[in-house]
Design an enzyme around this catalytic site. Structure first.
Site, short mmCIF file in Angstrom:
data_model
loop_
_atom_site.label_atom_id
_atom_site.label_comp_id
_atom_site.label_asym_id
_atom_site.label_seq_id
_atom_site.Cartn_x
_atom_site.Cartn_y
_atom_site.Cartn_z
N ARG A 72 0.82 -1.22 0.00
CA ARG A 72 0.00 0.00 0.00
C ARG A 72 0.86 1.26 0.00
NH1 ARG A 72 -2.42 -3.72 3.04
NH2 ARG A 72 -1.48 -2.94 4.94
N GLU A 109 3.13 -5.28 13.34
CA GLU A 109 2.01 -5.50 14.26
C GLU A 109 1.48 -6.92 14.12
OE1 GLU A 109 -1.56 -3.20 13.66
OE2 GLU A 109 -2.20 -3.50 15.72
P1 AMP Z 1 4.55 -1.89 11.83
O1 AMP Z 1 5.84 -2.39 11.27
O2 AMP Z 1 4.12 -2.68 13.04
O3 AMP Z 1 4.58 -0.41 12.09
O4 AMP Z 1 3.44 -2.19 10.75
C1 AMP Z 1 3.26 -1.33 9.67
C2 AMP Z 1 3.07 -2.10 8.40
O5 AMP Z 1 2.09 -3.12 8.54
C3 AMP Z 1 2.54 -1.17 7.34
O6 AMP Z 1 3.16 -1.50 6.10
C4 AMP Z 1 1.04 -1.41 7.30
O7 AMP Z 1 0.57 -1.49 5.97
C5 AMP Z 1 0.85 -2.73 8.02
N1 AMP Z 1 -0.07 -2.62 9.17
C6 AMP Z 1 0.24 -2.85 10.46
N2 AMP Z 1 -0.84 -2.72 11.25
C7 AMP Z 1 -1.86 -2.38 10.42
C8 AMP Z 1 -3.25 -2.11 10.64
N3 AMP Z 1 -3.79 -2.14 11.86
N4 AMP Z 1 -4.01 -1.80 9.57
C9 AMP Z 1 -3.46 -1.76 8.31
N5 AMP Z 1 -2.16 -2.02 8.07
C10 AMP Z 1 -1.37 -2.32 9.10
#
Ligand code: AMP
Length: 184
Positions: A72, A109
């Site tokens: 995305r 996440e």
């Molecule tokens: P993080 O590395 O934990 O900050 O996760 C961010 C990445 O995971 C991004 O590329 C987001 O597209 C995806 N992501 C993580 N959590 C979500 C969420 N709750 N909704 C949509 N995308 C998420």
């Protein structure tokens, strides 16, 4: 530093981003940006606001490249790059880029990933804005910044549509400015 956007933009974006509970796994509230992308006014406003992170106080572009994170992040980073008169550089999941790459693993996440960038995508002369849709724990943006640094380039900052503030990801990114259009 996290820059919040104006109230009108916040409302517009908030109305066009859909919460999907328990996706892709139980306990995760997925932020679905599909309605925003499908709305010309919302998409345009989001791209313009994200691009502000790559401008100086008088609106001049100060970055050479915009890095977008699969998948995305690509959709947002490519028009941001065009708005800034900059090039676009993809940060991809492992095994997708055909040339020599730098690789960096990260925990997000939900799940884990290995991110890669072409070794010749950036030069030490490049200032880079890193763009993604959601900042959750910060692992993805942190790994992407590391890839930019390993390429010899300079991280200008991060720009995201949504910051999930309760996960504290911004603390991990404190070395560079963070622009989040919406914080929940
Ligand atoms: P993080 O590395 O934990 O900050 O996760 C961010 C990445 O995971 C991004 O590329 C987001 O597209 C995806 N992501 C993580 N959590 C979500 C969420 N709750 N909704 C949509 N995308 C998420």
């Amino acid at each position: 530093m996290t820059a919040a956007a104006g109230t009108e933009l916040t409302t517009l974006l908030g109305d066009l981003i859909r919460d999907v509970p328990d996706f892709p796994e139980p306990g995760i509230v997925f932020k679905d940006i599909s309605p925003l992308l499908a709305d010309h006014r919302g998409f345009t406003a989001a791209v313009e606001a994200l691009a502000r992170a790559g401008r100086d106080d008088i609106g001049a572009a100060v970055v050479d490249k915009v890095a977008g994170i699969e998948a995305r992040g690509f959709i947002l980073a490519a028009p941001v790059a065009l708005a800034l008169g900059a090039g676009f550089v993809p940060v991809r999941k492992a095994g997708k880029l055909p040339g020599a790459v730098y690789s960096q693993s990260c925990v997000l996440e939900y799940g884990e990933a290995v991110l890669e960038i072409h070794q010749d995508a950036l030069t030490p002369a490049d200032r880079v804005l890193v763009v993604d849709d959601v900042l959750a724990t910060g692992g993805t943006l942190e790994a992407s910044a590391e890839l930019v640094r390993r390429s010899g380039a300079v991280v200008h900052g991060f720009a995201v549509l949504i910051e999930l503030g309760f996960l504290g990801g911004a603390q991990r990114l404190a070395a560079h400015p963070l622009s989040a259009l919406l914080r929940v």
